[in-house]
Design an enzyme around this catalytic site. Structure first.
Site, mmCIF file in Angstrom:
data_model
loop_
_atom_site.group_PDB
_atom_site.id
_atom_site.type_symbol
_atom_site.label_atom_id
_atom_site.label_comp_id
_atom_site.label_asym_id
_atom_site.label_seq_id
_atom_site.Cartn_x
_atom_site.Cartn_y
_atom_site.Cartn_z
ATOM 1 N N SER A 1 0.845 -1.189 0.000
ATOM 2 C CA SER A 1 0.000 0.000 0.000
ATOM 3 C C SER A 1 0.882 1.241 0.000
ATOM 4 O O SER A 1 2.102 1.153 0.097
ATOM 5 C CB SER A 1 -0.902 0.016 1.229
ATOM 6 O OG SER A 1 -0.151 0.438 2.351
ATOM 7 N N LYS A 2 0.229 2.379 -0.084
ATOM 8 C CA LYS A 2 0.952 3.651 -0.154
ATOM 9 C C LYS A 2 1.915 3.846 1.007
ATOM 10 O O LYS A 2 2.908 4.537 0.891
ATOM 11 C CB LYS A 2 -0.039 4.809 -0.183
ATOM 12 C CG LYS A 2 -0.592 5.045 -1.564
ATOM 13 C CD LYS A 2 -0.912 6.507 -1.781
ATOM 14 C CE LYS A 2 -1.133 6.752 -3.258
ATOM 15 N NZ LYS A 2 -2.393 7.217 -3.670
ATOM 16 N N ARG A 3 1.579 3.240 2.130
ATOM 17 C CA ARG A 3 2.424 3.408 3.308
ATOM 18 C C ARG A 3 3.802 2.741 3.129
ATOM 19 O O ARG A 3 4.759 3.089 3.784
ATOM 20 C CB ARG A 3 1.731 2.815 4.530
ATOM 21 C CG ARG A 3 1.329 3.869 5.531
ATOM 22 C CD ARG A 3 0.484 3.271 6.629
ATOM 23 N NE ARG A 3 -0.775 2.769 6.095
ATOM 24 C CZ ARG A 3 -1.424 1.718 6.590
ATOM 25 N NH1 ARG A 3 -0.931 1.063 7.602
ATOM 26 N NH2 ARG A 3 -2.570 1.333 6.060
ATOM 27 N N ASP A 4 3.864 1.757 2.242
ATOM 28 C CA ASP A 4 5.113 0.999 2.085
ATOM 29 C C ASP A 4 6.077 1.650 1.103
ATOM 30 O O ASP A 4 7.249 1.325 1.057
ATOM 31 C CB ASP A 4 4.796 -0.416 1.599
ATOM 32 C CG ASP A 4 3.783 -1.097 2.494
ATOM 33 O OD1 ASP A 4 4.056 -1.191 3.691
ATOM 34 O OD2 ASP A 4 2.719 -1.506 2.000
ATOM 35 N N GLY A 5 5.586 2.537 0.285
ATOM 36 C CA GLY A 5 6.442 3.156 -0.729
ATOM 37 C C GLY A 5 5.522 3.847 -1.706
ATOM 38 O O GLY A 5 4.322 3.909 -1.470
#
Ligand code: GLU
Length: 464
Positions: A239-243
């Site tokens: 998800s966006k939180r990972d990259g």
């Protein structure tokens, strides 16, 4: 000839998982001297296909991946799909179904109540009578009622779906006449001559339906390679939180496209223990049969490491052309090569590279507060003032000048190096102060030292 394709549904940007799929298809086609085609699956007319295609094209351009022929837009092929629906109707391989929504809902509820899997009951499969009034029919395919759909997946091995478990007389055209997803994919893949379909394994459950359609339409079934997803380091959906998700965001973060492609090719595929692959090598070695059958894990540190490797080996010209994307134009600067040599081993991203360059070539607008607190002393500033006087009279290189000055005053470089560094760049981390001096020249060195002394004296010195 091997013909592959990338068939993104337009979401407004190209996702890195999508770029990996595109890359795999591209490499496999190139390795075999085949063709790689691009098809935009924009049948959902609410979306703007032009913008989405532009975003995808932009990402392709940046990464250097090229496709053969024109882009195919599904939104421009509705007539073609209709023709093939008609063909199946005529051949009685498909049929109109007049079941109303209410009737379907009731059927569904009764199946759920009986703990059965909800499915269409085949009511209109062999219907010959007069259709009920007031219902716009959908078109359903006559799916096999028994047996198995079996295919050999190039990544996952033999896959089989039992007809009675999975399949249904699924809809191929809605009541407004628009074709459904599986139908358009099959018609297009067949007409585009696609021989090898490499795609995400989220499509695995569509494949038996598509095989039924290939058979009904009399088309040759391509080879399938279903690529496992990219997970985050915790094994969950990325998800966006990972990259970043959008490929172009990587450009904005200062990644080189070669590094990103290298990173992606290795997410789920390997060739011995080789980590660094030029595009040429990727083309030479990539084989979708070697794709890992289990999900891969996104690793930001690995990407940074690769990017640093590519920056370290990039010619100066290349780095400065990347720097242009961040508003730094060094093309006319006589120190450009020297600066690139000085900085390329220190930067993990082009953003850092540009920042380091600016720190050197631009006069500092402020000084790192923590560094000032830590390193500025009364004695140090005295030395700095004397150093300015000494430099003004000295004839020769900066390093020689410093050595002579240090010797004369009986001090070591470490006694004044950090002060000089802060004065020159505003920060206590920078490459060798003499290299920085060489780049900016005597006049700028003196100005920066004097400005710093002025700043410090105005502010007052906290340390003895
Ligand atoms: N349009 C589909 C997607 O973006 C891909 C379809 C396919 O590769 O068959 O997920």
């Amino acid at each position: 000839m091997i013909i592959t394709r990338f068939a993104p549904s337009p979401t407004g940007y190209l996702h890195i998982g999508g770029l990996r799929t595109a890359l795999y298809n591209y490499l496999w086609a190139k390795r075999n001297g085949g063709k790689f085609l691009l098809r935009i699956e924009d049948t959902d007319l609410k979306r703007n296909s032009l913008e989405a295609a532009q975003a995808i094209e932009e990402a392709f351009k940046w990464t250097g991946l090229s496709y053969d022929k024109e882009i195919i837009y599904q939104s421009q092929r509705f007539d073609l799909y209709k023709e093939y629906v008609q063909k199946l109707l005529k051949e009685k391989k498909a049929y109109y179904c007049y079941m109303s929504k209410e009737e379907l809902d009731a059927l569904r509820e009764s199946q759920i109540a009986k703990k059965e899997r909800p499915r269409y009951n085949g009511k209109y499969r062999d219907f010959e009578g007069i259709p009920p009034l007031g219902v716009e029919p959908v078109v359903r395919i006559k799916a096999p009622l028994s047996g198995e759909i079996i295919f050999e997946d190039g990544v996952k091995g033999k896959i089989s779906f039992k007809a009675e478990d999975i399949l249904d007389d699924f809809i191929i055209a809605r009541s407004d006449g628009t074709p459904t997803y599986n139908f358009t994919v099959v018609v297009d893949d067949a007409l585009m001559g696609i021989t090898d379909v490499i795609r995400g394994d989220d499509h695995l459950s569509n494949t038996p339906k598509q095989i039924i359609l290939y058979e009904a339409l009399g088309f040759k079934i391509p080879k399938f390679f279903h690529v496992p997803m990219i997970n985050n380091p915790q094994g969950k959906k990325l998800s966006k939180r990972d990259g970043a998700m959008d490929v172009m965001e990587y450009k904005n973060m200062g990644y080189l496209s070669e590094a990103l492609l290298n990173f992606l090719v290795r997410l789920g595929w390997s060739h011995g223990d080789q980590e660094i692959f030029s595009l040429k090598e990727m083309i030479e070695f990539f084989d979708p049969h070697d794709i890992n059958a289990s999900a891969s894990s996104y690793n930001q540190q690995k990407l940074e490491w690769l990017n640093a490797c590519y920056i370290k080996n990039a010619p100066s010209q290349r780095l400065w052309s990347e720097a242009l994307n961040f508003g730094l134009d060094m093309r006319e600067n006589k120190n450009a090569d020297f600066l690139a040599d000085m900085l390329r081993e220190r930067a993990k991203t082009v953003v850092q590279f540009v920042h380091m360059t600016k720190t050197i070539i631009d006069e500092p607008l402020s000084y790192d507060e923590q560094a000032v607190k830590k390193f500025v002393t009364v004695l140090g500033v005295e030395y700095l003032k004397n150093y300015v006087v000494f430099l003004k009279e000295y004839n020769g290189g900066f390093e020689d000048a410093a050595n002579e000055f240090l010797e004369k005053n009986g001090i070591k470089l470490k006694d004044i190096a950090q002060l000089i560094r802060i004065a020159l760049t505003g920060s206590s981390v920078s490459p060798s102060i003499f290299e920085v001096m060489d780049v900016i020249g005597l006049k700028a060195v003196l100005t920066r030292l004097e400005n710093f002394i002025y700043f410090i004296e105005k502010k007052g010195i906290e340390n003895e």
